[in-house]
Design a protein around this motif. Structure first.
Motif, short mmCIF file in Angstrom:
data_model
loop_
_atom_site.label_atom_id
_atom_site.label_comp_id
_atom_site.label_asym_id
_atom_site.label_seq_id
_atom_site.Cartn_x
_atom_site.Cartn_y
_atom_site.Cartn_z
N UNK A 476 0.87 -1.08 -0.04
CA UNK A 476 0.06 -0.05 0.07
C UNK A 476 0.94 1.40 0.06
N UNK A 477 1.86 1.26 0.79
CA UNK A 477 2.71 2.38 0.73
C UNK A 477 3.37 2.59 -0.71
N UNK A 478 3.76 1.45 -1.34
CA UNK A 478 4.41 1.52 -2.95
C UNK A 478 3.34 2.09 -3.73
N UNK A 479 2.11 1.69 -3.62
CA UNK A 479 0.97 2.07 -4.41
C UNK A 479 0.72 3.66 -4.22
N UNK A 480 0.64 4.09 -3.14
CA UNK A 480 0.54 5.51 -2.58
C UNK A 480 1.61 6.22 -3.39
N UNK A 481 2.82 5.91 -3.09
CA UNK A 481 3.84 6.76 -3.76
C UNK A 481 3.92 6.75 -5.31
N UNK A 482 3.48 5.48 -5.98
CA UNK A 482 3.38 5.42 -7.45
C UNK A 482 2.39 6.37 -8.00
#
Length: 499
Positions: A476-482
Motif C-alpha cells: 500500500x505504501x508503494x501504491x500510494x507513492x506510485x
C-alpha cells in the motif's frame, strides 16, 4: 493591509454572523427558498463537471453491453436475487441460518448431512443472476466450513472451542456445485470481492446508496462489522457507475484532441473520487477487534496451503484451468502427504479418502480485486513498481470474466493511442488548465489510497499479510507513492510537490 483585513478571522466571523442574521430575517419559507437556490446552483456546478461529449456518449451502450455493465450500477447489477428457486432450498435454508450455525459450531455437521445438488438439475437453463446468488451462498458456506473453526465466535456470543485449527477440506456437497458455478462465472474457486457486487439490498430505496442504507442479503457472522466491511466497497464501486464506461472510451478524446472534453472527464473523475473517499469514511463502523478475530479469518483464501475439493477430478480441474474458466485458481494432485489442516490435531486425508478430490490454491478477497481501481490507474498512467505490478497482475485473475476482459482490453487500447498522461504533458503549455485538472484528479486518487493505508494500519495492526496474500504495508505504501509520482506538478496545480 486591506486584503489581510478582509480575510482575517474577525472579518470572517462578522460575515458568518451577518449570514445568520439574514437567514433569520428571511423566515421559514425564505430559508427554504434560499436552500433550494443553493442546491440548484450546486447541481448546475456538478453538471458542468461531467463529460458530455456526444461522440463519447454514443459509445457507452456498446461498452456496457460488451462488458456486462449497467447504466445505474456500472459493474454492479441494477438488481440481484434475494433467494434461489425452491430446488435450491438445501443451500438457501443453510445460509439463512449461517450466523447461528457458525456461532454454535454446528455448521460442519449440517453441511456433511446436506444432499449433493447437481447444478444442471436444480438450475436448468441457469440465468446469470442465479449464478451470482449461488456464488455468494457457496462462497460463504465454503469459507465458513473451512475457516470457521479458527474463528473467535465467543467474541460475538458464540461457543468457545479449544481446537481452533482450520479444516482445509471441502466436502463434495459444496465443492462440486461451487466448482461448477465458478466455472460459469470465470471466477477462482474461492470467496472474492465479487460477492460485494451480488450480496446487497437497499433498506430505503428513496434514500441515497450509502453504506448505512445498505445491508447484506446473506451474512456469515450477522455483525455490523461484516455488513459495513462489505457495503463500504460496494457503495464506492457504485459511485463510479457512470464514469467507468466513459474512461473506457477516453482514447477517443485523445485521438481527436478534444481538450475541453478530456478536461471535463478529469473533473468528473475527480468528483467521483471525492465521493469514493467520503464513502470510505464509513469503514469506521467496522470494529477492529471483531474484524480481526471474527470477520477476517472467514475471508482467508487457500494459499499457500491449499484446500482439498472433494468430488472434483484432476482431469476436469486441469481442463477448467487450461480454458481460463476458474481465474487464478491452480490445482495439484492429492498425495498421501498433502496437508489438509493447518495443525496436526486433525488427521491427514490421503488419496484413498479423497473421493477423486484435487488440491486447489487460491488467494482470498482483496481491495485489489476492484475493477474501478484497475481502470483508474490505466487511465491516469499510474505505475506501482515491480511489486505493485505483480500484485495487480495476480488480482486481475480474481475478477469476473467480463470485468477481467474489460481491464485487459482497456490496457491494450493505449498501446495504439498516446497514453493520457503523456498527451497531457505534451500539451500542458498550450493547455495548462488540462494539466491542472489531471493533477487534481491524481491527488484525489492519492487521497483515497492514503486513507486506505491509514485504515489498514488500524485494522491489521497484528497482521503482516492481507487476505489477498500480500504484505499489505509495503504494497500500500508503494501504491500510494506510485500514485503521487504520476502527477505532472504544473505551476497552476493544487497538487503540491512532496505532498
Amino acid at each position: 493591509m486591506t486584503t489581510a483585513a478582509a480575510t482575517s478571522p474577525s472579518a470572517a466571523g462578522n460575515t458568518s454572523r451577518n449570514s445568520m442574521i439574514a437567514l433569520a430575517l428571511l423566515g421559514g419559507s425564505g430559508i427554504a427558498s434560499l436552500l433550494w437556490c443553493l442546491d440548484q446552483k450546486r447541481r448546475r456546478r456538478m453538471e458542468n463537471r461531467v463529460c458530455t461529449d456526444p461522440e463519447l456518449l454514443a459509445l457507452l451502450p456498446g461498452i456496457r453491453e460488451e462488458y456486462s455493465m449497467t447504466v445505474g450500477g456500472g459493474v454492479i447489477p441494477e438488481s440481484v436475487l434475494h433467494r434461489l428457486p425452491a430446488s435450491c432450498d438445501a443451500w438457501e435454508n443453510l445460509v439463512e441460518q449461517l450466523p447461528a450455525l457458525n456461532k454454535s459450531r454446528r455448521l460442519r455437521a449440517a453441511i456433511d448431512a446436506m444432499p449433493l445438488l447437481d447444478l444442471d438439475t436444480v438450475l436448468p437453463n441457469v440465468k446469470m443472476e442465479e449464478l451470482w446468488r449461488a456464488n455468494v451462498i457457496l462462497s460463504q458456506l465454503c469459507n465458513s466450513y473451512c475457516h470457521g473453526p479458527g474463528t473467535r465466535w465467543d467474541l460475538i456470543g458464540g461457543v468457545v472451542d479449544e481446537d481452533t485449527s482450520s479444516i482445509l477440506t471441502l466436502p463434495k456437497q459444496v465443492a462440486k456445485p461451487y466448482f461448477q458455478v465458478c466455472q460459469r462465472l470465470g471466477l477462482p474457486v474461492v470467496l472474492t470481492q465479487a460477492v460485494d457486487m451480488w450480496n446487497w439490498r437497499i433498506l430505503d430505496p428513496s434514500l441515497p446508496r450509502e453504506p448505512k442504507n445498505m445491508d447484506l442479503i446473506s451474512s456469515m457472522t450477522g455483525t455490523q462489522t461484516e455488513r459495513f466491511f462489505h457495503m463500504v466497497p460496494h457503495c464506492m464501486l457504485h459511485a463510479a457507475a457512470a464514469v467507468l464506461p466513459k474512461l473506457f472510451a477516453a482514447d477517443l478524446l485523445v485521438a481527436k484532441r478534444k481538450f475541453a472534453a478530456l478536461g471535463d472527464l478529469f473533473r468528473e473523475l475527480t468528483d467521483v473520487l471525492e465521493r469514493v473517499n467520503r464513502i470510505f469514511r464509513d469503514i469506521s463502523k467496522v470494529e477492529p477487534a471483531i474484524f480481526f478475530d471474527v470477520s477476517r479469518p472467514l475471508l482467508g483464501g487457500f494459499w499457500p496451503t491449499p484446500v482439498l475439493l472433494q468430488g472434483i477430478s484432476m482431469v476436469e480441474a486441469k481442463a477448467a484451468a487450461a480454458a481460463g474458466e476458474v481465474g487464478n485458481t491452480t490445482f495439484a494432485e492429492v498425495s498421501a502427504t498433502s496437508p489438509t489442516t493447518t495443525t496436526s490435531t486433525k488427521s491427514d486425508l490421503n488419496a484413498a479418502d479423497a473421493e477423486e478430490g484435487v488440491l486447489a490454491f487460491s488467494k482470498g478477497p482483496s481491495a485489489g480485486q476492484s475493477t474501478m481501481f484497475f481502470v483508474f490507474d490505466i487511465f491516469l498512467g499510474v505505475s506501482h513498481g515491480e511489486d505493485g505490478r505483480e500484485f495487480q497482475e495476480d488480482m486481475i485473475g480474481y475478477l469476473p470474466a467480463p470485468h477481467r476482459a474489460l481491464v485487459l482490453d482497456y490496457r491494450a487500447k493505449w498501446h495504439e493511442t498516446t497514453p493520457v498522461r503523456q498527451f497531457v504533458e505534451q500539451n500542458k503549455n498550450a493547455h495548462p488548465e488540462l494539466a491542472q485538472a489531471f493533477d487534481q484528479c491524481v491527488q484525489k486518487l492519492a487521497d483515497v489510497r492514503k486513507f486506505h493505508l491509514a485504515t489498514v494500519r488500524r485494522q491489521l495492526v497484528k497482521a503482516e499479510v492481507g487476505t489477498g496474500g500480500s504484505s499489505w504495508k509495503v504494497l500500500l505504501e508503494a501504491m500510494l507513492h506510485g500514485t503521487k509520482e504520476t502527477a505532472l506538478r504544473c505551476p497552476l496545480s493544487a497538487f503540491a510537490p512532496g505532498r
